[in-house]
Design a protein around this motif. Structure first.
Motif, PDB file in Angstrom:
ATOM      1  N   LEU A  66      -6.882   6.174   3.051  1.00  0.00           N
ATOM      2  CA  LEU A  66      -6.881   5.105   2.065  1.00  0.00           C
ATOM      3  C   LEU A  66      -8.254   4.983   1.414  1.00  0.00           C
ATOM      4  CD1 LEU A  66      -5.542   2.562   0.767  1.00  0.00           C
ATOM      5  CD2 LEU A  66      -6.459   1.264   2.675  1.00  0.00           C
ATOM      6  N   GLN A  67      -8.274   5.037   0.099  1.00  0.00           N
ATOM      7  CA  GLN A  67      -9.519   4.822  -0.641  1.00  0.00           C
ATOM      8  C   GLN A  67      -9.736   3.306  -0.727  1.00  0.00           C
ATOM      9  OE1 GLN A  67     -11.097   7.770  -1.598  1.00  0.00           O
ATOM     10  NE2 GLN A  67      -9.405   8.523  -0.343  1.00  0.00           N
ATOM     11  N   ALA A  68     -10.433   2.773   0.255  1.00  0.00           N
ATOM     12  CA  ALA A  68     -10.464   1.319   0.451  1.00  0.00           C
ATOM     13  C   ALA A  68     -11.307   0.611  -0.586  1.00  0.00           C
ATOM     14  CB  ALA A  68     -10.994   0.995   1.836  1.00  0.00           C
ATOM     15  N   LYS A  69     -10.867  -0.556  -0.973  1.00  0.00           N
ATOM     16  CA  LYS A  69     -11.638  -1.488  -1.792  1.00  0.00           C
ATOM     17  C   LYS A  69     -11.465  -2.873  -1.197  1.00  0.00           C
ATOM     18  CE  LYS A  69     -11.497   0.599  -6.412  1.00  0.00           C
ATOM     19  NZ  LYS A  69     -11.169   0.318  -7.825  1.00  0.00           N
ATOM     20  N   MET A 106      -5.714  -3.370  -3.523  1.00  0.00           N
ATOM     21  CA  MET A 106      -6.447  -2.977  -2.329  1.00  0.00           C
ATOM     22  C   MET A 106      -7.074  -1.589  -2.414  1.00  0.00           C
ATOM     23  SD  MET A 106      -6.080  -5.560  -0.331  1.00  0.00           S
ATOM     24  CE  MET A 106      -6.517  -4.921   1.264  1.00  0.00           C
ATOM     25  N   GLY A 107      -6.591  -0.743  -3.330  1.00  0.00           N
ATOM     26  CA  GLY A 107      -7.081   0.623  -3.411  1.00  0.00           C
ATOM     27  C   GLY A 107      -5.901   1.562  -3.614  1.00  0.00           C
ATOM     28  N   TYR A 108      -6.054   2.803  -3.203  1.00  0.00           N
ATOM     29  CA  TYR A 108      -4.983   3.767  -3.428  1.00  0.00           C
ATOM     30  C   TYR A 108      -5.027   4.869  -2.380  1.00  0.00           C
ATOM     31  CZ  TYR A 108      -8.748   6.498  -5.513  1.00  0.00           C
ATOM     32  OH  TYR A 108      -9.916   7.173  -5.718  1.00  0.00           O
ATOM     33  N   ASN A 109      -3.897   5.523  -2.246  1.00  0.00           N
ATOM     34  CA  ASN A 109      -3.781   6.713  -1.403  1.00  0.00           C
ATOM     35  C   ASN A 109      -3.489   7.931  -2.276  1.00  0.00           C
ATOM     36  OD1 ASN A 109      -4.236   5.726   1.140  1.00  0.00           O
ATOM     37  ND2 ASN A 109      -2.090   5.270   1.548  1.00  0.00           N
ATOM     38  N   LYS A 110      -4.027   9.062  -1.903  1.00  0.00           N
ATOM     39  CA  LYS A 110      -3.634  10.321  -2.538  1.00  0.00           C
ATOM     40  C   LYS A 110      -2.499  10.913  -1.693  1.00  0.00           C
ATOM     41  CE  LYS A 110      -8.130  11.358  -4.572  1.00  0.00           C
ATOM     42  NZ  LYS A 110      -9.271  12.322  -4.618  1.00  0.00           N
ATOM     43  N   HIS A 168      -0.111  12.984  -6.074  1.00  0.00           N
ATOM     44  CA  HIS A 168      -0.040  11.829  -6.980  1.00  0.00           C
ATOM     45  C   HIS A 168      -0.675  10.622  -6.297  1.00  0.00           C
ATOM     46  CE1 HIS A 168       3.306   9.797  -4.828  1.00  0.00           C
ATOM     47  NE2 HIS A 168       3.660  11.030  -4.515  1.00  0.00           N
ATOM     48  N   ILE A 169      -0.931   9.621  -7.078  1.00  0.00           N
ATOM     49  CA  ILE A 169      -1.638   8.432  -6.606  1.00  0.00           C
ATOM     50  C   ILE A 169      -0.644   7.325  -6.276  1.00  0.00           C
ATOM     51  CG2 ILE A 169      -3.339   6.656  -7.201  1.00  0.00           C
ATOM     52  CD1 ILE A 169      -4.515   9.426  -6.852  1.00  0.00           C
ATOM     53  N   LYS A 170      -0.814   6.727  -5.070  1.00  0.00           N
ATOM     54  CA  LYS A 170       0.005   5.578  -4.679  1.00  0.00           C
ATOM     55  C   LYS A 170      -0.915   4.360  -4.561  1.00  0.00           C
ATOM     56  CE  LYS A 170       3.075   3.758  -1.109  1.00  0.00           C
ATOM     57  NZ  LYS A 170       3.713   4.012   0.220  1.00  0.00           N
ATOM     58  N   HIS A 171      -0.729   3.401  -5.438  1.00  0.00           N
ATOM     59  CA  HIS A 171      -1.570   2.207  -5.441  1.00  0.00           C
ATOM     60  C   HIS A 171      -1.115   1.227  -4.352  1.00  0.00           C
ATOM     61  CE1 HIS A 171      -3.699   3.292  -9.109  1.00  0.00           C
ATOM     62  NE2 HIS A 171      -2.532   3.709  -9.586  1.00  0.00           N
TER      63      HIS A 171
END
Length: 390
Positions: free
Chosen positions: A4-7, A32-36, A46-49
């Motif tokens: 998870l690309q955390a924010k 919250m961020g996104y997952n690849k 693809h990107i999952k927000h």
């Protein structure tokens, strides 16, 4: 799936969800961020927000028809919008490592006082003493803050000075005990977003050989005290019991006749200080003839073995009794536990593992301080001999 690309939660949006009964439930949505994510079939990335929701418990009436219903929906929306703005302020402040504007104005002393008033655990007296110590510290070291101190004024430098103050104004393990309680308040303040950083991190409170500084009663002084009459027989019996069994005040005051196994001459109880935190919390102590006499015969109905006044009342009675016995030492109720350990190790030559078991210690670390106390008493006794002129 990648990590998870955390924010941090930011820019909350006010959203609505239609319920089964037609009402609109209001909630805040955070990004919250996104997952690849790698598609297992195509192999494409693809990107999952990732979003989070926080329901506010506020609802809009469906199809408002009357002026009252429309006004109520308008007020509910205004309240939800105000909450969203406050939440955003908190998140922005946290992003820049600052307390939220509304919480920056909080008087930490009032927060501390409210925490103590709502505190329900058995160490409430220590927590109250901690608050008094902190007020005294501010009055002495930061007089401009003695009635009002803001969260952002709680610095590591202040905490270092506070520990120095505690060590100068406390006996035995008091300084460490007070600082441990203070850190509980700090942790709660962090949980409530009043403090963002713990100012106590990296601030030690080291106490030197505390047992050496606490007065103990020798076997001769215990006999001297036992032979001195005192009108409150329960206080007298309970303190002598602690001297011969090593109990704390909080444990002896809770003892009941049901704790006593008369047939096997033992007493079994759960230590208040460690109950729920240690596997050695339950202690079984063999009862000598002296301890059995202090307990007395089992009554028909179960009840407390010793009917004692408050801790303060017991200390006052103890001071009078000790003075009447002609013992010039500062004896508190906890000195009975120290005396028990020191006398077993020194006068009775009991091994340290047995003493640790009788005291309910989970290891030898806490018991070893009494061995240092015994060594100190031996050194003091040798040095008390008159010097020879050679």
């Amino acid at each position: 799936m990648a990590k998870l690309q955390a924010k941090t939660k930011e820019n909350p949006k006010l959203m609505q969800k239609t319920l089964a009964d037609g009402r609109q439930s209001l909630y805040l949505e955070y990004y919250m961020g996104y997952n690849k994510v790698i598609d297992e079939v195509t192999g494409k990335e693809h990107i999952k927000h990732i979003r989070s929701k926080e329901y506010l418990g506020l609802y809009l009436l469906p199809n408002p028809r009357t002026p009252e219903e429309r006004q109520k929906n308008k007020e509910t929306l205004a309240l939800a919008a105000e909450i969203r703005i406050d939440k955003e302020k908190v998140l922005v402040a946290r992003r820049y490592d600052k307390a939220a504007p509304v919480k920056q104005k909080i008087n930490f002393l009032e927060f501390f006082d409210a925490y103590v008033k709502n505190y329900k655990k058995k160490d409430i007296r220590m927590m109250e003493g901690c608050l008094r110590r902190f007020r005294g510290f501010l009055a002495e070291s930061y007089p401009s803050m003695q009635t009002n101190i803001k969260p952002d004024q709680m610095t590591k430098e202040m905490m270092i000075k506070f520990v120095d103050y505690l060590q100068q104004h406390s006996f035995g393990e008091g300084a460490r005990g007070f600082f441990q309680r203070f850190k509980k308040v700090i942790k709660y303040a962090i949980d409530q977003d009043i403090l963002l950083k713990n100012p106590c991190t990296g601030v030690p409170c080291v106490v030197d050989d505390t047992a050496l500084r606490k007065d103990v009663l020798s076997l001769e002084e215990i006999a001297q005290l036992a032979n001195t009459p005192y009108q409150n027989m329960d206080v007298r019996r309970a303190f002598l019991f602690c001297l011969y069994a090593g109990l704390r005040y909080c444990d002896v005051v809770d003892l009941k006749y049901s704790n006593v196994d008369y047939a096997n001459k033992t007493i079994r109880f759960d230590q208040n200080k460690t109950t729920g935190h240690s596997t050695h919390s339950i202690v079984t102590i063999p009862l000598s003839n002296t301890l059995l006499k202090l307990i007395g015969e089992r009554p028909e109905k179960d009840g407390p073995i010793f009917t004692l006044p408050s801790h303060t009342g017991c200390l006052k009675a103890l001071r009078i009794w000790v003075a009447r016995a002609g013992i010039e030492k500062h004896i508190t109720w906890h000195c009975a536990r120290h005396s028990f350990a020191v006398n077993l190790l020194g006068e009775c030559h009991t091994d340290i593992k047995t003493v640790a078991s009788l005291l309910g210690h989970s290891g030898l670390k806490h018991t070893e301080k009494y061995t240092r106390a015994v060594d100190s008493l031996k050194e003091k006794a040798v040095n008390a001999l008159p010097e020879l002129v050679i």
